[in-house]
Design an enzyme around this catalytic site. Sequence first.
Site, mmCIF file in Angstrom:
data_model
loop_
_atom_site.group_PDB
_atom_site.id
_atom_site.type_symbol
_atom_site.label_atom_id
_atom_site.label_comp_id
_atom_site.label_asym_id
_atom_site.label_seq_id
_atom_site.Cartn_x
_atom_site.Cartn_y
_atom_site.Cartn_z
ATOM 1 N N THR A 535 0.870 -1.181 0.000
ATOM 2 C CA THR A 535 0.000 0.000 0.000
ATOM 3 C C THR A 535 0.900 1.221 0.000
ATOM 4 O O THR A 535 1.904 1.263 0.708
ATOM 5 C CB THR A 535 -0.952 0.000 1.212
ATOM 6 N N PHE A 537 1.235 5.159 0.720
ATOM 7 C CA PHE A 537 0.634 6.220 1.539
ATOM 8 C C PHE A 537 1.261 7.552 1.174
ATOM 9 O O PHE A 537 2.476 7.618 0.930
ATOM 10 C CB PHE A 537 0.916 5.975 3.027
#
Length: 635
Positions: A535, A537
């Site tokens: 992921t 960010f």
Amino acid sequence: MIIVLHNTVKVSEKEHIVEYLKSKGLTVREIVGEKETVLGAVGSIAMDSRQIELLPGVAQVIPITQPYKLASRELKKDDTVFNVGPVKIGGPRVCVIAGPCAVESREQIITSAIAVKKAGAVMLRGGAFKPRTSPYAFQGLGEEGCKYLKEAGELTGLPVVTEIVSPSDAEMMRDYIDVFQIGARNMQNFELLKKVGSMDMPVILKRGLSATIQEWLMAAEYLLSAGTDKVILCERGIRTFETMTRNTLDLSAIPVVQKLSHLPVIVDPSHGTGLRNKVLPMALAGVAAGANGLIIEVHPDPDNATSDGPQSLYPEQFEKLMCDIEALSPVVGKEITRIPDLRHQAMAASVHDSKISLKDSKPRAVFQGTKGAYSELAANTFFQGTDVEAVPVSKFKDIFKEVLSGKSDWGIVPLENSVAGSILENYDLLYLYPDLRIIGEIKVRIRHNLLARKGASAEEIKKVYSHPQALSQCTEYLEKNGIEAVSFFDTAGAASYVSQQDDLTIAAIAGVDAADYYGLDILAEGLESNPHNYTRFAIIAREDMARSIDDCDKVSVVFSTPDKAGALSGCLSVFSEYGLNMTKLESRPIHGKPWSYMFYVDLELPEDRSIFDKAVDKISNMAEDFRIMGLYQSK
Ligand code: PEP
Ligand code: MN
């Protein structure tokens, strides 16, 4: 007239043009727009404008058709946006100014300032000189009132606004206040306008009791031509035959003025209606009509106010108004302006300083979710080796609100997962908060683990709880072991739930931090079917906290395109023309404009920054609403 300069104009040529215009008795302003740089020249001249067109560096000379020149949109296409202390006004922001009609005492103005600041106002108002209809009514505390205002402003961190009624007070007042207000009764007091305009300070110009929009803009022209470029227009109601309200609040003036002028326009529903219970609906209507802000009378004890008590809100009513305005603003494409918490502003340190420490409080990075979430892991990894504290909030929007208000220094915003794709809500939020910047990014490998209470074994687990995305990424493991999957709102929340149940046949799928945090055992690691599960960010901060980082190698931009064939491919071809490598393209519908889209592009930043600057110059002529969301180091 407007003198449009060639993109290639040299500094010496520009200086020569300015000198030439001044020698002809013209006042000259340079206006740097997003798309072009122009010179505005005003004054009366008896010469052929073609002579100017012949000067080297001049592309075109365009006459301004309106009688107001510096105030007109013809001269400056982009909205005027400026700072009053830490507060930004103009553009897609709703800036709320509040306070009593008059400064009555030190205690009264300080109490008012604390109350309006608490509710979310970003500037304090209060009259020290009151132009009253009757000479026998309270006329204000004069200089003493200005002193109290200054003290209340310093105490709360709010810039202060007050009305000036005489040019002879201007020098004295400048030491105490941040914004001059020209009252409705003085809108055409030209000597006052000239003096206040020459003070190089922001000015709120109220619309006269019976002034046309053109007269109002001509009054603004007086201020601008005297030197200031920070003028805020204020619609405060005009006099009509109607007697049910004190004035008739002319909200149609807002879109009319915004078409004619680049200046910010705010609304005063307090004087506009004269009635406390009409202030809230008209404030909402003002924002819905496109106002850049509001000025509201609020008094700690309206029933005993020396002036305008009946139209002053009780502090609780003002709190309600702020909540309603906050809910409405995003619906009409606006963002409510917040004042940064000074305590945090003072520690506007860069994340790249290895040790950030404050004696009384730690810098904060907010993330969405529960303690132990992957977002917390991202925060801890990014801020490794610093004192930054990772703090959870429940909604993505709260991250943006916390950072904008200065309560937190940084926000950790998940943007995309390599398996599940983009987190679209966060792209929308990045657009809605133009005063926040991306200052860094971090990619976190998502490793899902089977977590259960002490004493449990992997073979005995019958049911697992987790976020649906995590469950779907572990389907192979779950099917192979015949485990039932149960959706939970987040991974760390699931771990917390499992830790509270007296059941050794249930488990959660979450990160290792959640195991630590909730005292669970890790029964199995790496449950995800696809090992390339990351992921990404973004780290966000307020614009004023985002110190420029020299060694950035990545940039995120956002823009929309005109509704015509080839508009998007035209914009994207600029990136390839300048050899800029695009690493991500995302599109999102624009709220309130069906079938129109915002495009979000990430680019590798070349070492020679001027290549990127040239591409920006070119694309901002083709795209609409082009904005750089942040320059940062890729990770
Ligand atoms: C005021 O703001 O208190 C005031 C006197 O306003 P206006 O000039 O709009 O009447
Ligand atoms: Mn008043």
